[in-house]
Design an enzyme around this catalytic site. Structure first.
Site, PDB file in Angstrom:
ATOM      1  N   ASP A   7     114.437 -53.909 -46.872  1.00  0.00           N
ATOM      2  CA  ASP A   7     114.717 -52.565 -46.347  1.00  0.00           C
ATOM      3  C   ASP A   7     116.208 -52.341 -46.553  1.00  0.00           C
ATOM      4  OD1 ASP A   7     114.342 -50.127 -45.016  1.00  0.00           O
ATOM      5  OD2 ASP A   7     114.961 -51.009 -43.117  1.00  0.00           O
ATOM      6  N   GLU A  68     112.192 -50.735 -50.599  1.00  0.00           N
ATOM      7  CA  GLU A  68     111.872 -49.364 -50.213  1.00  0.00           C
ATOM      8  C   GLU A  68     112.414 -48.397 -51.249  1.00  0.00           C
ATOM      9  OE1 GLU A  68     112.350 -48.038 -45.997  1.00  0.00           O
ATOM     10  OE2 GLU A  68     113.416 -46.365 -46.935  1.00  0.00           O
ATOM     11  N   ASP A 141     115.098 -52.833 -38.907  1.00  0.00           N
ATOM     12  CA  ASP A 141     115.220 -53.059 -40.358  1.00  0.00           C
ATOM     13  C   ASP A 141     114.477 -54.331 -40.778  1.00  0.00           C
ATOM     14  OD1 ASP A 141     117.903 -51.150 -40.760  1.00  0.00           O
ATOM     15  OD2 ASP A 141     117.814 -52.271 -38.885  1.00  0.00           O
TER      16      ASP A 141
END
Lengths: 178, 178
Positions: A7, A68, A141
């Site tokens: 992330d 991501e 996260d």
């Protein structure tokens, strides 16, 4: 399949490693965050993120790195840093010949909660359940990085079938329907 | 001062190396473009950009790397790739301990043409004149990279004086006005 999820972020870059195949219980191999100080020079922050990700890759030797997919529609003040951190993650993986897969935030949420608009708490709760953890990983996260890895493990079979179908079609063969 | 300017981009990453000091004629040491194929995987493109920039750093050993500061307000379809390519450039420089300087497109245009809203042709014409070239460097990304390097050489003295003034003020000394 062992997947390292990232992330991306400059201040907190979430990392989560998950092993498993679709349809079977999943195992968490590691979770953490690579942090860089907000007052450091941008170049130095990118170097620190590179070093952190390299360590995770050395330790866990994933077969795939799932990152991501960053959209520019997001929060304008953070999107550039997110794009830069994701570039470092993709670079580290590709340099080792590890395939990089990108998944959008809504694909990840839909994969682990059933809804592309789930909130952070819902994602954290499902990650906790799916990996049989005692509590949701903190910070968010870290939980998001695990969700990315889970998303990849579950979506990969469908993506592979799609790629095979496209390849069959391209080669002129008659694809069998299943 | 030897500056390597980078106009970041995934398809064409402009590179230009300029040597000189403010107030004296400048010399171009090299100019070119690192290209990556649009149909390649994003990770592979970032690796190719890294390799290209590393070669330029090896060849020219700049004291500073000047990179265009990317804003998310720009063209949405290309801004993410620009941010990712700029991250690779900053990473390569910072890893070698080379300072990274960021300048906005309008700072660069204002530095070389006198107007922050100058067009590409005007920037190309001024780069050609300032570096005493026979023709404007092509493509525009290469000319922009040279303009970035020129901008840095010309802005650096003012930036250094500003930093010294801030440092003097912070240390409690009484700064002399010049």
């Amino acid at each position: 399949m062992r997947v390292l999820g990232v992330d991306p972020g400059l201040t907190r870059c979430g990392i989560g490693v998950v092993e498993g195949v679709a349809g079977r219980p999943l195992a968490m191999l590691g979770v953490g965050v690579v942090r860089t100080p907000a007052d450091a020079e941008l170049g130095a922050r990118l170097v620190a993120i590179e070093q952190g990700i390299e360590e995770w890759l050395d330790t866990h030797r994933p077969e795939v790195v799932a990152v991501e997919r960053v959209f520019s529609q997001h929060n304008v003040s953070t999107v550039m840093g997110t794009a830069q951190a994701s570039a470092v993650a993709m670079l580290c993986a590709a340099r080792r010949g590890i395939p990089v897969a990108l998944h959008t935030p809504s694909e990840v949420k839909a994969a682990v909660t059933g809804s592309g608009r789930a909130d952070k708490a819902q994602v954290g709760a499902m990650v906790t359940r799916l990996l049989r953890l005692d509590a949701p990983p903190k910070p968010a996260d870290a939980a998001d990085a695990l969700a990315l890895a889970i998303c990849h493990i579950w979506r990969a079979p469908a993506q592979n079938r799609l790629q095979q179908a496209v390849a069959l079609h391209a080669s002129g063969s008659k694809g069998r329907t299943r």
